[in-house]
Design a protein around this motif. Structure first.
Motif, PDB file in Angstrom:
ATOM      1  N   LYS A 149     -14.852  -8.365 -34.827  1.00  0.00           N
ATOM      2  CA  LYS A 149     -14.158  -8.113 -33.567  1.00  0.00           C
ATOM      3  C   LYS A 149     -14.586  -6.840 -32.849  1.00  0.00           C
ATOM      4  O   LYS A 149     -14.686  -6.813 -31.628  1.00  0.00           O
ATOM      5  CB  LYS A 149     -12.640  -8.068 -33.803  1.00  0.00           C
ATOM      6  N   ASP A 164     -13.802 -11.151 -26.757  1.00  0.00           N
ATOM      7  CA  ASP A 164     -12.653 -10.890 -25.879  1.00  0.00           C
ATOM      8  C   ASP A 164     -11.416 -10.594 -26.726  1.00  0.00           C
ATOM      9  O   ASP A 164     -11.075 -11.351 -27.644  1.00  0.00           O
ATOM     10  CB  ASP A 164     -12.381 -12.096 -24.974  1.00  0.00           C
ATOM     11  N   LEU A 165     -10.733  -9.485 -26.409  1.00  0.00           N
ATOM     12  CA  LEU A 165      -9.521  -9.089 -27.122  1.00  0.00           C
ATOM     13  C   LEU A 165      -8.354  -9.041 -26.143  1.00  0.00           C
ATOM     14  O   LEU A 165      -8.528  -8.743 -24.960  1.00  0.00           O
ATOM     15  CB  LEU A 165      -9.715  -7.712 -27.772  1.00  0.00           C
ATOM     16  N   SER A 166      -7.152  -9.312 -26.638  1.00  0.00           N
ATOM     17  CA  SER A 166      -5.971  -9.419 -25.771  1.00  0.00           C
ATOM     18  C   SER A 166      -5.059  -8.208 -25.921  1.00  0.00           C
ATOM     19  O   SER A 166      -4.958  -7.602 -26.999  1.00  0.00           O
ATOM     20  CB  SER A 166      -5.173 -10.684 -26.108  1.00  0.00           C
ATOM     21  N   ALA A 167      -4.402  -7.854 -24.829  1.00  0.00           N
ATOM     22  CA  ALA A 167      -3.410  -6.778 -24.869  1.00  0.00           C
ATOM     23  C   ALA A 167      -2.340  -7.111 -25.905  1.00  0.00           C
ATOM     24  O   ALA A 167      -1.900  -8.265 -26.022  1.00  0.00           O
ATOM     25  CB  ALA A 167      -2.771  -6.607 -23.495  1.00  0.00           C
ATOM     26  N   ASN A 207      -4.541  -3.039 -23.181  1.00  0.00           N
ATOM     27  CA  ASN A 207      -5.121  -3.857 -22.108  1.00  0.00           C
ATOM     28  C   ASN A 207      -5.888  -5.021 -22.722  1.00  0.00           C
ATOM     29  O   ASN A 207      -6.251  -4.979 -23.900  1.00  0.00           O
ATOM     30  CB  ASN A 207      -6.110  -3.030 -21.252  1.00  0.00           C
ATOM     31  N   ASP A 208      -6.157  -6.025 -21.910  1.00  0.00           N
ATOM     32  CA  ASP A 208      -7.153  -7.017 -22.307  1.00  0.00           C
ATOM     33  C   ASP A 208      -8.501  -6.299 -22.327  1.00  0.00           C
ATOM     34  O   ASP A 208      -8.852  -5.583 -21.376  1.00  0.00           O
ATOM     35  CB  ASP A 208      -7.205  -8.167 -21.299  1.00  0.00           C
ATOM     36  N   ILE A 209      -9.272  -6.495 -23.385  1.00  0.00           N
ATOM     37  CA  ILE A 209     -10.574  -5.847 -23.512  1.00  0.00           C
ATOM     38  C   ILE A 209     -11.649  -6.937 -23.523  1.00  0.00           C
ATOM     39  O   ILE A 209     -11.805  -7.644 -24.524  1.00  0.00           O
ATOM     40  CB  ILE A 209     -10.696  -5.006 -24.805  1.00  0.00           C
ATOM     41  N   PRO A 210     -12.378  -7.107 -22.424  1.00  0.00           N
ATOM     42  CA  PRO A 210     -13.443  -8.112 -22.435  1.00  0.00           C
ATOM     43  C   PRO A 210     -14.535  -7.739 -23.435  1.00  0.00           C
ATOM     44  O   PRO A 210     -14.780  -6.556 -23.702  1.00  0.00           O
ATOM     45  CB  PRO A 210     -13.985  -8.068 -20.999  1.00  0.00           C
ATOM     46  N   GLU A 212      -2.828  -6.984 -29.090  1.00  0.00           N
ATOM     47  CA  GLU A 212      -3.499  -7.281 -30.353  1.00  0.00           C
ATOM     48  C   GLU A 212      -3.644  -5.994 -31.162  1.00  0.00           C
ATOM     49  O   GLU A 212      -3.879  -4.920 -30.619  1.00  0.00           O
ATOM     50  CB  GLU A 212      -4.876  -7.893 -30.063  1.00  0.00           C
TER      51      GLU A 212
END
Length: 548
Positions: free
Chosen positions: A4, A20-23, A38-41, A25
């Motif tokens: 990841k 892609d990681l989600s806020a 935040n969402d982390i692309p 997480e």
């Protein structure tokens, strides 16, 4: 590397998202949990711990930016909260020790190339037709039209058949069927060539030679001389008008300086001396044909890998370029250097922030000082016209995770591997020392690849994360993808996929060896790169000054 995230260097205070990681997480790291705010692309970065305002951002172990505001742990880095910041540089600080890679797999390998009288060995056998000034572009085009198809060097254009079918449908009233017309896939089907040992006749149109500052015309003469001397070139036809700033005599002086023992066929014709266009073109075509017949007598013979000179380029970079493609190419460069070959690292605006590391790697104080002066002069000239290295990242770079020039540069420099810097060259200077050479060029992909071939590169490794169609007329360009998605989406331009490093399926060392294997096959004429198949023959000389 986990599946990841990645901390590239132990000193880094940010992690790279490998997917892609989600806020919300939770990311476990070094014994603690980081909750993403935040969402982390994928390819973007987030803070390992709280970063107060004006805190230096570290990646690859060096400074790549500075926080504009407080960035909390788990917060995404962006152009809104981070600005460019880079480490300063000075004199060579230490003696550099290099642990060369294991070359046992390659030490007895050879490639089949064209041996030139001066000792250089080409990976191709091309004839050049070059104008000294843009006024001759039309005559160059006429020669191209006369030669390429008749000699069997034309590239198939599947779109001509496509348009022919659509035109027929339109005439017959079947307009609704036009959308169903498909284009044939372009392949590298062998042509019925008259000269079987010549890989092509190449035409280098440009917009220079007169009307600009004298410095640009002189640089053009030096560049053309370098192309004529490149080991991949069997001979050349030069067309001059006669009255322009870029005089053919000055090009010959530059050529004699590069290679006092130059002995390849060289045809130089001046229109204002020849008379009519018909007289000029008739003589040019006849003498070029005779020269090509002579060049066709050359055949490929085995040569050691030490005879290879490989340019190192990146373009359309993304946040994975510095993690997969660039270090893989860097390892291939290290292998080549350890084998006695030459590598060229260019794009000086994309070495911002890593200057001290490269200075420390210089084998002489003179080279270190030359590099420092070239970098400072280049930066000052950019600032003098209201620009600067900090403006380097393109919208595509930023969108895919490279938000500062230092961040982009730190990853781009990985193409140069870890070997000592044996020489530093200004634009137009020809490579002479085995090992890693630094060449002053812009970050512009085509201007840079153009310059490397003019400095003697007979192959170019080109990394990309977003995709770019750049090629070169005489030096095979091998495209290296940083990620799986690009390799799958644009297989027509990608030769090697280092996305396996990101997915953890292969190591940088394994990819580097695979890259060098590909270099050897293409250098021997056993394979063509995708850029060669597509006929991507880009040539843009660098204009350092303004037009007058």
């Amino acid at each position: 590397m986990n599946h990841k995230t990645l901390q590239i260097h132990p000193k880094d205070n940010v992690l790279v998202a490998l997917q892609d990681l989600s806020a919300g997480e939770i990311i476990p790291f070094s014994g603690k949990d980081i909750t993403l705010l935040n969402d982390i692309p994928a390819k973007h970065k987030f803070a390992i711990s709280d970063l107060p305002k004006d805190e230096k951002i570290y990646m690859y172990g060096g400074i790549v930016g500075k926080s504009l505001f407080d960035i909390p742990q788990g917060g995404v880095l962006s152009t809104q909260n981070v600005i460019h910041e880079a480490e300063d540089f000075g004199k060579k600080a230490t003696d550099y020790h290099w642990d060369a890679p294991d070359i046992s797999k390659f030490k007895d390998r050879t490639f089949n190339g064209f041996h030139r009288p001066d000792g250089q060995v080409g990976t191709g056998n091309y004839w050049l037709v070059v104008p000294m000034v843009f006024c001759e572009n039309r005559n160059v085009d006429i020669i191209k039209d006369a030669f390429v198809e008749e000699l069997g060097f034309s590239k198939p254009n599947p779109f001509k058949k496509m348009v022919k079918e659509m035109a027929a449908m339109y005439k017959s009233g079947k307009k609704e069927s036009i959308e169903t017309v498909a284009v044939e896939t372009l392949t590298s089907k062998p042509q019925d060539r008259l000269f079987e040992n010549i890989d092509g006749i190449k035409f280098l149109n440009h917009q220079g030679g007169c009307g600009g500052i004298r410095q640009d015309s002189e640089a053009l003469c030096t560049l053309i001389a370098g192309y004529v001397n490149n080991p991949n070139v069997a001979g050349a036809t030069i067309l001059s008008l006669g009255c322009q700033n870029a005089q053919s005599s000055y090009m010959e002086e530059k050529l004699a300086k590069i290679n006092p023992n130059f002995s390849k066929p060289l045809i130089i014709l001046e229109q204002q001396k020849e008379g009519t266009e018909q007289q000029l073109l008739s003589r040019a075509i006849k003498e070029t044909f005779v020269g090509m017949a002579e060049a066709n007598l050359e055949v490929r013979k085995p040569a050691p890998l030490s005879k290879l000179t490989v340019g190192l380029e990146c373009g359309g970079s993304d946040g994975f370029s510095g993690i997969s493609a660039n270090p893989s190419v860097g390892y291939a460069a290290d292998l080549l250097v350890a084998l006695g070959g030459k590598a060229i690292l260019s794009e000086f605006p994309e070495l911002c922030g890593v200057e001290q590391d490269l200075i420390n790697r210089c084998v002489t104080d003179e080279s270190a000082e030359k590099f420092s002066k070239l970098m400072r002069a280049y930066a000052a000239s950019a600032e003098a016209v209201g620009s600067g290295f900090d403006m380097n990242p393109s919208p595509g770079n930023i969108k895919d995770g490279l938000i500062t020039d230092a961040m982009k540069s730190s990853g781009a420099a990985k193409k140069g591997g870890t070997s000592p810097v044996t020489d530093v060259l200004d634009y137009g200077e020809y490579v002479k020392n085995p090992g890693l050479n630094l060449l002053c060029t812009p970050g512009n992909d085509v201007e840079s690849t153009t310059a490397m071939a003019g400095s003697g590169a007979n192959m170019i490794l080109f990394t990309t994360g977003l995709g770019t169609p750049t090629g070169n007329p005489i030096a095979p360009v091998i495209k290296v993808s940083s990620n799986h998605k690009l390799a799958e989406k644009m297989p027509d331009i990608i030769d090697i996929n280092t996305g396996y490093v990101i997915s953890g399926e292969k190591t940088i060392q394994e990819m580097g060896e695979e890259i060098l294997d590909k270099v050897i096959k293409i250098a021997s004429g056993e394979e063509q790169s995708k850029a060669m198949i597509l006929g991507q023959d880009d040539f843009i000389p660098w204009k350092r000054g303004v037009s007058l």
